[in-house]
Scaffold this active site. Structure first.
Site, PDB file in Angstrom:
ATOM      1  N   MET A 155      42.736  45.867  44.029  1.00 35.58           N
ATOM      2  CA  MET A 155      44.011  44.668  43.692  1.00 35.58           C
ATOM      3  C   MET A 155      43.377  44.062  42.150  1.00 35.58           C
ATOM      4  O   MET A 155      42.604  44.351  41.657  1.00 35.58           O
ATOM      5  CB  MET A 155      43.324  43.514  44.661  1.00 35.58           C
ATOM      6  N   HIS A 156      44.475  43.109  41.420  1.00 31.61           N
ATOM      7  CA  HIS A 156      44.497  42.269  40.145  1.00 31.61           C
ATOM      8  C   HIS A 156      44.297  43.036  39.301  1.00 31.61           C
ATOM      9  O   HIS A 156      44.257  42.237  38.248  1.00 31.61           O
ATOM     10  CB  HIS A 156      43.080  41.563  40.884  1.00 31.61           C
ATOM     11  N   ASP A 201      44.724  46.935  48.129  1.00 33.08           N
ATOM     12  CA  ASP A 201      43.419  47.794  48.991  1.00 33.08           C
ATOM     13  C   ASP A 201      43.373  46.922  50.458  1.00 33.08           C
ATOM     14  O   ASP A 201      43.279  47.401  51.697  1.00 33.08           O
ATOM     15  CB  ASP A 201      42.475  48.101  48.501  1.00 33.08           C
TER      16      ASP A 201
END
Length: 489
Positions: free
Chosen positions: A78-79, A237
């Site tokens: 992520m991110h 995830d």
């Protein structure tokens, strides 16, 4: 039919092939480089992700009937910030979730824009790993690159784009960008204004189980699969792993004892705690979830075993632990600072309570208990929102330890369910693909069919009571140490 789940991790892409009944046919993993161009920076080349994904899918399907492949979906780190120009070319290497360059931008968002406004706009506050601070960093430090941005994407979504030609993301992954109105499941105009971007520069947002398109003819030929294969949006995830463990629907919980640790609680209702101690994100099943994320979990035990006492015999070390609930040593598990619930990058790990009769086993036990107590901290925040759990699933490398599972069950006073097959985000991705293709009517339906509990660790009333007393002591240690952490830096 067959379904492919792609778990785009930080060090490797893991690919899983699943049939309609949820049976795993094959698993392949392909590694790619991680770059550290400056201390505290962490980057990857999106082209590496795609190249290894293509090689992995070919290997995954080499003994399968490729004509039976119906769908592909994802779980992904992520991110991370991926930016494309008007020719859809990557402008600069992706800035990853574990990159620490955005201290100034994070402080600006939390302290100048203000946590209250951020929470109002996105249901979350700024963390250095989130995407919006990275975007501001590019704006401030690389204005020439910022000016070229046509599309802003997340890591797994770059793979979906290369497969389908569609600029897409999903609600769970978008929730971790600090650009997304989680409650209303749409992009936040206010956050776009703060970051100096247009909503049109963000990808179209789908539910995780929705098809975004089919595989382009060029990609189908490259992979050896039909061009009719559907690609579903997938999930971040943690949300994908939750699907893979059946943590969907209302009031379900999963604890992950991986390198980092998470407590993931699915909910039909949207909720935000008073201090934004937990992340409040959209879930891959169409509802919401709360997540407490601690930065060091199983990695605490690895550090203690490998670096401090110098052994790989993890199970042997745990054999000497017998005094559960009676240990006089405490361990704060903040080896990398801490996210939930303290949000303090300056927090540090510490042992406290040692005496002349403290043993090596006491110290090992304290490490395992410290991680469990820190998970309990996040559980207490969830309880403050009226969430009452009786059980949780468990996954991750640390969950292979029977002793650690027993400690978790009694510290949190929850029944701990162990599932038959734990394949994390890749399994969740394959399950989302099956829903997108109509094989199942909902994420909850496939989870009920595919995920099987094979063991349950029950809390023991007397031991849980002893741990309750120990937890009350543990939760006093961090506030007492916090001023010292600020001085130590």
């Amino acid at each position: 039919m067959l379904y492919i789940g792609i778990d785009l991790g930080t060090s490797a892409v893991k690919l899983l092939l699943m049939d309609s009944e949820g049976h795993i046919i094959n698993i392949v993993s392909k590694e790619y480089p991680l770059y550290f161009p400056h201390p505290g920076w962490s980057e990857q080349n999106p082209e590496d992700w795609y190249e290894q994904t293509v090689l992995g899918i070919r290997e995954l399907l080499q003994d399968a009937d490729k004509s039976r492949v119906a769908g592909i979906s994802f779980g992904g780190q992520m991110h991370g910030l991926v930016i494309l120009d008007k020719e859809d070319q990557v402008i600069r290497p992706a800035i990853l979730w574990n990159d620490g360059r955005t201290t100034e931008e994070t402080e600006y968002l939390n302290n100048v824009v203000g946590k209250d406004k951020l929470s109002e706009y996105t249901a979350n506050i700024a963390f250095a790993g989130f995407t919006a601070p990275k975007l501001l960093w590019v704006k401030n430090k690389e204005p020439e690159n910022f000016a070229r941005i046509e599309k802003i994407m997340l890591p797994k979504d770059y793979i979906a784009y290369r497969l389908t030609g569609v600029h897409c993301t999903d609600v769970s992954d978008a929730s971790g960008m600090l650009l997304f109105d989680v409650k209303n499941r749409r992009w936040s105009q206010e956050m776009c204004d703060i970051c100096g971007i247009k909503i049109s520069q963000l990808a179209a947002c789908y539910e995780s189980y929705e098809a975004v398109g089919t595989v382009l003819p060029r990609a189908a030929e490259e992979l050896g699969i039909p061009s009719s294969v559907k690609v579903a949006a997938g999930a971040g995830d943690n949300a994908a792993a939750a699907v893979g463990t059946g943590t969907v629907g209302d009031n379900q919980c999963n604890i992950s004892l991986g390198t980092s640790g998470t407590i993931f609680i699915s909910s039909k209702q949207f909720g935000v705690d008073q201090y934004n101690a937990l992340h409040s994100f959209a879930h891959a099943d169409g509802s919401y979830h709360l997540m407490g994320c601690m930065l060091s979990a199983a990695s605490c035990n690895k550090w203690w075993m490998d670096e401090i006492i110098g052994t790989k015999e993890y199970a042997e070390e745990q054999k000497e632990i017998r005094n559960l609930g009676g240990n006089h040593v405490f361990f704060l598990p903040y080896l990398m600072g801490e996210r939930s619930p303290h949000n303090n990058p300056n927090a540090r790990a510490a042992f406290i309570g040692m005496t002349m009769d403290t043993t090596r086993a006491d110290m090992t036990q304290a490490v395992l208990e410290g991680v469990a107590f820190a998970l309990r901290d996040s559980l207490e925040v969830a309880k403050s929102l009226g969430i009452h759990l009786t059980r949780t699933k468990i996954c991750g490398g640390g969950a292979k330890s029977p002793l650690w599972k027993k400690i978790v069950a009694n510290v949190l006073n929850l029944k701990v369910d162990v599932i038959e097959s734990e394949e994390g985000p890749a399994m969740g991705g394959a399950m989302l693909a099956a829903v997108a293709c109509g094989e199942y009517g909902s994420v909850e339906e496939i989870a009920a069919k595919v995920v099987k509990v094979v063991d349950t660790v029950e809390p023991e009333p007397e031991l849980a009571a002893r741990y309750e007393a120990r937890y009350r002591q543990f939760k006093e240690i961090y506030p007492a140490c916090r001023p010292l952490f600020e001085v130590l830096g």
